[in-house]
Design a protein around this motif. Sequence first.
Motif, short mmCIF file in Angstrom:
data_model
loop_
_atom_site.label_atom_id
_atom_site.label_comp_id
_atom_site.label_asym_id
_atom_site.label_seq_id
_atom_site.Cartn_x
_atom_site.Cartn_y
_atom_site.Cartn_z
N SER A 5 10.88 1.67 3.21
CA SER A 5 11.37 0.35 2.82
C SER A 5 10.35 -0.74 3.10
N SER A 6 9.44 -0.49 4.04
CA SER A 6 8.45 -1.53 4.32
C SER A 6 7.41 -1.61 3.19
N LEU A 7 7.07 -0.47 2.58
CA LEU A 7 6.21 -0.49 1.38
C LEU A 7 6.90 -1.30 0.28
N THR A 43 0.25 1.14 -0.64
CA THR A 43 0.34 -0.30 -0.95
C THR A 43 -0.78 -0.67 -1.91
N HIS A 44 -1.97 -0.14 -1.66
CA HIS A 44 -3.10 -0.47 -2.54
C HIS A 44 -2.91 0.10 -3.94
N VAL A 46 -3.09 -2.45 -7.08
CA VAL A 46 -3.98 -2.19 -8.22
C VAL A 46 -3.15 -2.07 -9.51
N ALA A 47 -2.04 -1.33 -9.43
CA ALA A 47 -1.18 -1.15 -10.60
C ALA A 47 -0.74 -2.52 -11.14
N ASP A 96 0.00 7.20 4.74
CA ASP A 96 -0.30 6.62 3.42
C ASP A 96 0.15 5.17 3.26
N GLU A 97 0.57 4.55 4.38
CA GLU A 97 1.13 3.19 4.25
C GLU A 97 0.19 2.26 3.49
#
Length: 176
Positions: A44-46, A22-23, A27-28, A17-18
């Motif tokens: 943590s990278s997200l 992120t998308h 969008v949010a 789901d990376e």
Amino acid sequence: MENQIIILRLGHRLPRDERISTHVCLVARAFGASGVFYSGQHDSSLESSVSSIVKNLGGNFSISYEKNYSNLIKKLKNDGFSVVHLTMYGIPLPEKLDKVKSNKKLLVIVGAEQVPKNVYELADFNIAITNQPHSEVAALAVFLDRISDGYYLNNIGFKDAKISIKPNEMGKQIIR
Ligand code: SAM
């Protein structure tokens, strides 16, 4: 927009789901939410990629990990948030739009894997963006656009942005 909107992204899975999580965050942010909580696996990278977008392109937007999503939902309900769960099994948005819009504080939940039954029960509204399967990113974008009457389609930049984009008929123009 007057409403305060927070997103809860359930069941984040690494590495699957990376990109999509992120998308969800992008969008949010672009469509006026003030932040995203995510559950599932900590990433943590997200968090750093979303924080870096906010740092450069501005906006008052946060991302936080929440291990126990049920407690978070209950806490935000106690704080006066109405809970909208986006699901293809729900009621079509046009039927509930006015009712949903009348709530000034909204927690909007999107899933990844199968969404647990208690989320359907904790939600004040189970809302479908069509009753066809598609994507949490698409569902969130359409929901936020409808709830804000398209307000953010005209957002060409946040006030505190280090970098913004000058709309252009052709080519790219970035203002620093
Ligand atoms: N298979 C999962 C289930 O049974 O709950 C859903 C997977 S779907 C790819 C991921 C998320 O996208 C859902 O949890 C929901 O939040 C959102 N979604 C997909 N289609 C939707 C629709 N038609 N309306 C609203 N939300 C939708």
